[in-house]
Design a protein around this motif. Sequence first.
Motif, PDB file in Angstrom:
ATOM      1  N   ASP A  79      77.957  12.915 -48.867  1.00 22.67           N
ATOM      2  CA  ASP A  79      77.470  12.830 -47.488  1.00 22.67           C
ATOM      3  C   ASP A  79      77.742  11.410 -47.003  1.00 22.67           C
ATOM      4  O   ASP A  79      76.962  10.492 -47.258  1.00 22.67           O
ATOM      5  CB  ASP A  79      75.978  13.158 -47.438  1.00 22.67           C
ATOM      6  CG  ASP A  79      75.416  13.158 -46.019  1.00 22.67           C
ATOM      7  OD1 ASP A  79      75.985  12.491 -45.124  1.00 22.67           O
ATOM      8  OD2 ASP A  79      74.387  13.822 -45.804  1.00 22.67           O
ATOM      9  N   ILE A  80      78.858  11.218 -46.320  1.00 21.29           N
ATOM     10  CA  ILE A  80      79.293   9.877 -45.930  1.00 21.29           C
ATOM     11  C   ILE A  80      78.342   9.224 -44.934  1.00 21.29           C
ATOM     12  O   ILE A  80      78.120   8.017 -44.979  1.00 21.29           O
ATOM     13  CB  ILE A  80      80.751   9.909 -45.403  1.00 21.29           C
ATOM     14  CG1 ILE A  80      81.323   8.484 -45.318  1.00 21.29           C
ATOM     15  CG2 ILE A  80      80.845  10.625 -44.088  1.00 21.29           C
ATOM     16  CD1 ILE A  80      82.812   8.445 -45.024  1.00 21.29           C
ATOM     17  N   GLU A  93      78.486  -4.519 -45.571  1.00 16.64           N
ATOM     18  CA  GLU A  93      79.108  -4.614 -44.247  1.00 16.64           C
ATOM     19  C   GLU A  93      80.198  -3.558 -44.099  1.00 16.64           C
ATOM     20  O   GLU A  93      81.117  -3.483 -44.916  1.00 16.64           O
ATOM     21  CB  GLU A  93      79.712  -6.002 -44.045  1.00 16.64           C
ATOM     22  CG  GLU A  93      80.397  -6.172 -42.708  1.00 16.64           C
ATOM     23  CD  GLU A  93      81.094  -7.508 -42.552  1.00 16.64           C
ATOM     24  OE1 GLU A  93      81.866  -7.643 -41.589  1.00 16.64           O
ATOM     25  OE2 GLU A  93      80.882  -8.412 -43.394  1.00 16.64           O
ATOM     26  N   PHE A  94      80.106  -2.762 -43.052  1.00 14.24           N
ATOM     27  CA  PHE A  94      81.134  -1.770 -42.741  1.00 14.24           C
ATOM     28  C   PHE A  94      81.965  -2.281 -41.573  1.00 14.24           C
ATOM     29  O   PHE A  94      81.420  -2.628 -40.527  1.00 14.24           O
ATOM     30  CB  PHE A  94      80.502  -0.418 -42.394  1.00 14.24           C
ATOM     31  CG  PHE A  94      80.106   0.373 -43.595  1.00 14.24           C
ATOM     32  CD1 PHE A  94      80.914   1.394 -44.065  1.00 14.24           C
ATOM     33  CD2 PHE A  94      78.941   0.080 -44.283  1.00 14.24           C
ATOM     34  CE1 PHE A  94      80.569   2.116 -45.200  1.00 14.24           C
ATOM     35  CE2 PHE A  94      78.581   0.793 -45.415  1.00 14.24           C
ATOM     36  CZ  PHE A  94      79.391   1.815 -45.876  1.00 14.24           C
ATOM     37  N   THR A  95      83.275  -2.343 -41.762  1.00 13.49           N
ATOM     38  CA  THR A  95      84.166  -2.735 -40.669  1.00 13.49           C
ATOM     39  C   THR A  95      84.545  -1.522 -39.835  1.00 13.49           C
ATOM     40  O   THR A  95      85.023  -1.672 -38.721  1.00 13.49           O
ATOM     41  CB  THR A  95      85.439  -3.423 -41.203  1.00 13.49           C
ATOM     42  OG1 THR A  95      86.138  -2.513 -42.055  1.00 13.49           O
ATOM     43  CG2 THR A  95      85.077  -4.688 -41.978  1.00 13.49           C
ATOM     44  N   GLN A  96      84.355  -0.349 -40.407  1.00 14.92           N
ATOM     45  CA  GLN A  96      84.555   0.911 -39.679  1.00 14.92           C
ATOM     46  C   GLN A  96      83.470   1.877 -40.135  1.00 14.92           C
ATOM     47  O   GLN A  96      83.446   2.277 -41.297  1.00 14.92           O
ATOM     48  CB  GLN A  96      85.928   1.515 -39.979  1.00 14.92           C
ATOM     49  CG  GLN A  96      86.129   2.878 -39.341  1.00 14.92           C
ATOM     50  CD  GLN A  96      87.346   3.591 -39.897  1.00 14.92           C
ATOM     51  OE1 GLN A  96      88.426   3.043 -39.910  1.00 14.92           O
ATOM     52  NE2 GLN A  96      87.155   4.813 -40.352  1.00 14.92           N
ATOM     53  N   PRO A  97      82.544   2.220 -39.253  1.00 15.37           N
ATOM     54  CA  PRO A  97      81.522   3.190 -39.640  1.00 15.37           C
ATOM     55  C   PRO A  97      82.154   4.575 -39.821  1.00 15.37           C
ATOM     56  O   PRO A  97      83.301   4.796 -39.424  1.00 15.37           O
ATOM     57  CB  PRO A  97      80.543   3.167 -38.469  1.00 15.37           C
ATOM     58  CG  PRO A  97      81.314   2.643 -37.320  1.00 15.37           C
ATOM     59  CD  PRO A  97      82.392   1.753 -37.879  1.00 15.37           C
ATOM     60  N   PRO A  98      81.425   5.508 -40.395  1.00 15.89           N
ATOM     61  CA  PRO A  98      81.993   6.846 -40.606  1.00 15.89           C
ATOM     62  C   PRO A  98      82.461   7.471 -39.294  1.00 15.89           C
ATOM     63  O   PRO A  98      81.780   7.385 -38.272  1.00 15.89           O
ATOM     64  CB  PRO A  98      80.826   7.647 -41.185  1.00 15.89           C
ATOM     65  CG  PRO A  98      79.922   6.640 -41.774  1.00 15.89           C
ATOM     66  CD  PRO A  98      80.064   5.417 -40.915  1.00 15.89           C
ATOM     67  N   LYS A  99      83.641   8.045 -39.370  1.00 17.67           N
ATOM     68  CA  LYS A  99      84.148   8.786 -38.213  1.00 17.67           C
ATOM     69  C   LYS A  99      85.024   9.922 -38.714  1.00 17.67           C
ATOM     70  O   LYS A  99      85.629   9.849 -39.788  1.00 17.67           O
ATOM     71  CB  LYS A  99      84.903   7.884 -37.242  1.00 17.67           C
ATOM     72  CG  LYS A  99      86.222   7.343 -37.732  1.00 17.67           C
ATOM     73  CD  LYS A  99      86.881   6.515 -36.635  1.00 17.67           C
ATOM     74  CE  LYS A  99      88.281   6.098 -37.032  1.00 17.67           C
ATOM     75  NZ  LYS A  99      88.967   5.381 -35.966  1.00 17.67           N
ATOM     76  N   GLN A 100      85.071  10.966 -37.922  1.00 19.68           N
ATOM     77  CA  GLN A 100      85.874  12.138 -38.259  1.00 19.68           C
ATOM     78  C   GLN A 100      87.328  11.856 -37.910  1.00 19.68           C
ATOM     79  O   GLN A 100      87.635  11.486 -36.780  1.00 19.68           O
ATOM     80  CB  GLN A 100      85.377  13.355 -37.484  1.00 19.68           C
ATOM     81  CG  GLN A 100      86.127  14.628 -37.780  1.00 19.68           C
ATOM     82  CD  GLN A 100      85.813  15.202 -39.151  1.00 19.68           C
ATOM     83  OE1 GLN A 100      84.662  15.367 -39.503  1.00 19.68           O
ATOM     84  NE2 GLN A 100      86.835  15.480 -39.921  1.00 19.68           N
TER      85      GLN A 100
END
Length: 122
Positions: A79-80, A93-100
Motif C-alpha cells: 500500500d504505497i 523526504e519524498f521528492t515525488q509523492p505517490p501518484k498513479q
Amino acid sequence: MALGISQVMIYVEDQQRAVDFWTGKMGFKVTRDMPYGVDRWIEIEPPVGGARLVIHKAEPKWPALAQDRPNHVLFHADDIVKTHEELAARGVEFTQPPKQEPWGWSAVFKDDEGHLFHLGQR
C-alpha cells in the motif's frame, strides 16, 4: 536451478549516517556489522525480509551517484499511500509523492546521503 538476489550495495560517504537512516526512518534491521579493512561491512534487511542492502563506504575516487534521478535500487510496498504516510511521518523526504502512472503507482524518496530511490506498489 534456483537463483536469487542476496545483496545490493549502496555506496555512501558516511556509513553510520546511512545506518541511522535505514534503521531509524525506514525500519530496516542490521543483520551484520563487522570490520572490513578500515571501514565496516554492514548488511541491513528490510522489514519484510528478502535481499539485504550492504552499506558500503564509497571511495573518494569513485564518481558520485546521479543526484537528479533514482538509482538502481527499487523498493515496493503493498500500500504505497499508507507507506508514504508512515515514512514521511518518520522524517523520510519524498521528492515525488505517490501518484498513479500508466505502469502503476510510483513515488521517489531521498536518503540522508542525498540518493534518490523509487518506491512502487505491488
